[in-house]
Scaffold this motif. Structure first.
Motif, PDB file in Angstrom:
ATOM      1  N   TYR A   1       0.816  -1.212   0.000  1.00 43.54           N
ATOM      2  CA  TYR A   1       0.000   0.000   0.000  1.00 43.54           C
ATOM      3  C   TYR A   1       0.847   1.259   0.000  1.00 43.54           C
ATOM      4  O   TYR A   1       0.422   2.296  -0.489  1.00 43.54           O
ATOM      5  CB  TYR A   1      -0.943   0.015   1.209  1.00 43.54           C
ATOM      6  CG  TYR A   1      -2.078  -0.958   1.076  1.00 43.54           C
ATOM      7  CD1 TYR A   1      -3.036  -0.799   0.079  1.00 43.54           C
ATOM      8  CD2 TYR A   1      -2.187  -2.036   1.931  1.00 43.54           C
ATOM      9  CE1 TYR A   1      -4.082  -1.687  -0.048  1.00 43.54           C
ATOM     10  CE2 TYR A   1      -3.232  -2.936   1.819  1.00 43.54           C
ATOM     11  CZ  TYR A   1      -4.172  -2.747   0.822  1.00 43.54           C
ATOM     12  OH  TYR A   1      -5.203  -3.629   0.696  1.00 43.54           O
ATOM     13  N   TRP A   2       2.054   1.179   0.540  1.00 38.12           N
ATOM     14  CA  TRP A   2       2.911   2.363   0.570  1.00 38.12           C
ATOM     15  C   TRP A   2       3.206   2.856  -0.836  1.00 38.12           C
ATOM     16  O   TRP A   2       3.353   4.059  -1.060  1.00 38.12           O
ATOM     17  CB  TRP A   2       4.214   2.067   1.323  1.00 38.12           C
ATOM     18  CG  TRP A   2       5.111   1.106   0.598  1.00 38.12           C
ATOM     19  CD1 TRP A   2       5.157  -0.249   0.740  1.00 38.12           C
ATOM     20  CD2 TRP A   2       6.083   1.428  -0.401  1.00 38.12           C
ATOM     21  NE1 TRP A   2       6.088  -0.795  -0.103  1.00 38.12           N
ATOM     22  CE2 TRP A   2       6.684   0.215  -0.817  1.00 38.12           C
ATOM     23  CE3 TRP A   2       6.515   2.605  -0.982  1.00 38.12           C
ATOM     24  CZ2 TRP A   2       7.674   0.163  -1.778  1.00 38.12           C
ATOM     25  CZ3 TRP A   2       7.508   2.541  -1.945  1.00 38.12           C
ATOM     26  CH2 TRP A   2       8.082   1.331  -2.324  1.00 38.12           C
ATOM     27  N   LEU A   3       3.288   1.941  -1.792  1.00 36.29           N
ATOM     28  CA  LEU A   3       3.568   2.319  -3.174  1.00 36.29           C
ATOM     29  C   LEU A   3       2.409   3.138  -3.752  1.00 36.29           C
ATOM     30  O   LEU A   3       2.630   4.145  -4.438  1.00 36.29           O
ATOM     31  CB  LEU A   3       3.823   1.069  -4.020  1.00 36.29           C
ATOM     32  CG  LEU A   3       4.394   1.292  -5.405  1.00 36.29           C
ATOM     33  CD1 LEU A   3       5.713   2.035  -5.336  1.00 36.29           C
ATOM     34  CD2 LEU A   3       4.585  -0.036  -6.114  1.00 36.29           C
ATOM     35  N   ILE A   4       1.193   2.732  -3.444  1.00 34.04           N
ATOM     36  CA  ILE A   4       0.023   3.489  -3.897  1.00 34.04           C
ATOM     37  C   ILE A   4       0.045   4.882  -3.277  1.00 34.04           C
ATOM     38  O   ILE A   4      -0.185   5.879  -3.956  1.00 34.04           O
ATOM     39  CB  ILE A   4      -1.282   2.741  -3.541  1.00 34.04           C
ATOM     40  CG1 ILE A   4      -1.357   1.438  -4.329  1.00 34.04           C
ATOM     41  CG2 ILE A   4      -2.505   3.619  -3.816  1.00 34.04           C
ATOM     42  CD1 ILE A   4      -2.454   0.497  -3.880  1.00 34.04           C
ATOM     43  N   TYR A   5       0.327   4.961  -1.990  1.00 25.76           N
ATOM     44  CA  TYR A   5       0.390   6.252  -1.306  1.00 25.76           C
ATOM     45  C   TYR A   5       1.524   7.117  -1.872  1.00 25.76           C
ATOM     46  O   TYR A   5       1.359   8.317  -2.067  1.00 25.76           O
ATOM     47  CB  TYR A   5       0.590   6.071   0.194  1.00 25.76           C
ATOM     48  CG  TYR A   5      -0.574   5.413   0.888  1.00 25.76           C
ATOM     49  CD1 TYR A   5      -1.889   5.753   0.583  1.00 25.76           C
ATOM     50  CD2 TYR A   5      -0.358   4.447   1.856  1.00 25.76           C
ATOM     51  CE1 TYR A   5      -2.948   5.147   1.221  1.00 25.76           C
ATOM     52  CE2 TYR A   5      -1.418   3.836   2.501  1.00 25.76           C
ATOM     53  CZ  TYR A   5      -2.709   4.194   2.184  1.00 25.76           C
ATOM     54  OH  TYR A   5      -3.756   3.600   2.821  1.00 25.76           O
ATOM     55  N   ALA A   6       2.658   6.488  -2.113  1.00 24.23           N
ATOM     56  CA  ALA A   6       3.817   7.231  -2.610  1.00 24.23           C
ATOM     57  C   ALA A   6       3.548   7.851  -3.977  1.00 24.23           C
ATOM     58  O   ALA A   6       3.978   8.972  -4.250  1.00 24.23           O
ATOM     59  CB  ALA A   6       5.045   6.323  -2.678  1.00 24.23           C
ATOM     60  N   PHE A   7       2.843   7.136  -4.851  1.00 25.83           N
ATOM     61  CA  PHE A   7       2.552   7.665  -6.178  1.00 25.83           C
ATOM     62  C   PHE A   7       1.317   8.561  -6.214  1.00 25.83           C
ATOM     63  O   PHE A   7       1.178   9.385  -7.109  1.00 25.83           O
ATOM     64  CB  PHE A   7       2.394   6.531  -7.197  1.00 25.83           C
ATOM     65  CG  PHE A   7       3.706   6.037  -7.723  1.00 25.83           C
ATOM     66  CD1 PHE A   7       4.492   6.843  -8.543  1.00 25.83           C
ATOM     67  CD2 PHE A   7       4.172   4.774  -7.406  1.00 25.83           C
ATOM     68  CE1 PHE A   7       5.704   6.403  -9.023  1.00 25.83           C
ATOM     69  CE2 PHE A   7       5.389   4.319  -7.878  1.00 25.83           C
ATOM     70  CZ  PHE A   7       6.157   5.145  -8.686  1.00 25.83           C
TER      71      PHE A   7
END
Length: 170
Positions: A2-8
């Motif tokens: 989920y961090w990847l979704i938040y990061a982008f």
């Protein structure tokens, strides 16, 4: 994952916001002052305040020192947005947005001088790459020569990140 979704999500939403800003400036404020757009934005924000208070009543219970810091932060942020919108009036969004995103450079510098943070070699290399990229964006290429863009946008935009970084340390 989920961090990847938040990061982008942040950069994608910022890019969308940049193009909406450019559309508004081009369509409604090409000859006028961008301060009017800022006033409309502030009015929308003021209309949202009761809903914020409804869901989180403690937000209005601040001590005077916190209120002053929040007000100073808001003034710096709105100053940054003013310069950013001024720059969008005269230059392409794809040129202005990277300048505004250089806030990290100023944040790093302020962190070093104000907070006593240590700067690593990789951070120095990153800062130099951002500065080099900004310089390349400031040049107009063509007809066998390159020169610095002379529109106000390129001179207003570098002021934005300094304001932006300044408010982030409150």
């Amino acid at each position: 994952m989920y961090w990847l979704i938040y990061a982008f999500s942040g950069p994608v939403l910022w890019a969308l916001s940049t193009h909406i800003d450019k559309y508004l400036v081009e369509r409604y404020f090409k000859q006028g002052s961008v301060a009017v757009l800022m006033v409309f934005t502030a009015i929308i924000g003021a209309l949202a305040l009761p809903f914020v208070w409804l869901f989180h009543p403690g937000v209005v219970a601040l001590d005077p020192e916190s209120m002053v810091i929040i007000a100073a932060s808001g003034i710096l942020y709105m100053s940054a947005i003013y310069f950013y919108l001024q720059a969008l009036q005269t230059e392409e969004a794809s040129t202005i947005a990277p300048f505004f995103q250089a806030a990290g450079v100023f944040g790093l510098i302020l962190g070093y001088f104000i907070l006593g943070e240590q700067i690593s070699y990789s951070q120095i290399i990153g800062v130099l790459l951002i500065i080099a990229g900004s310089i390349v964006l400031s040049l107009r290429f063509g007809q066998g020569t390159s020169r610095v863009k002379k529109t106000a946008g390129c001179f207003d935009a570098p002021l934005c990140p300094g304001d932006f970084a300044g408010f982030s340390y409150f």
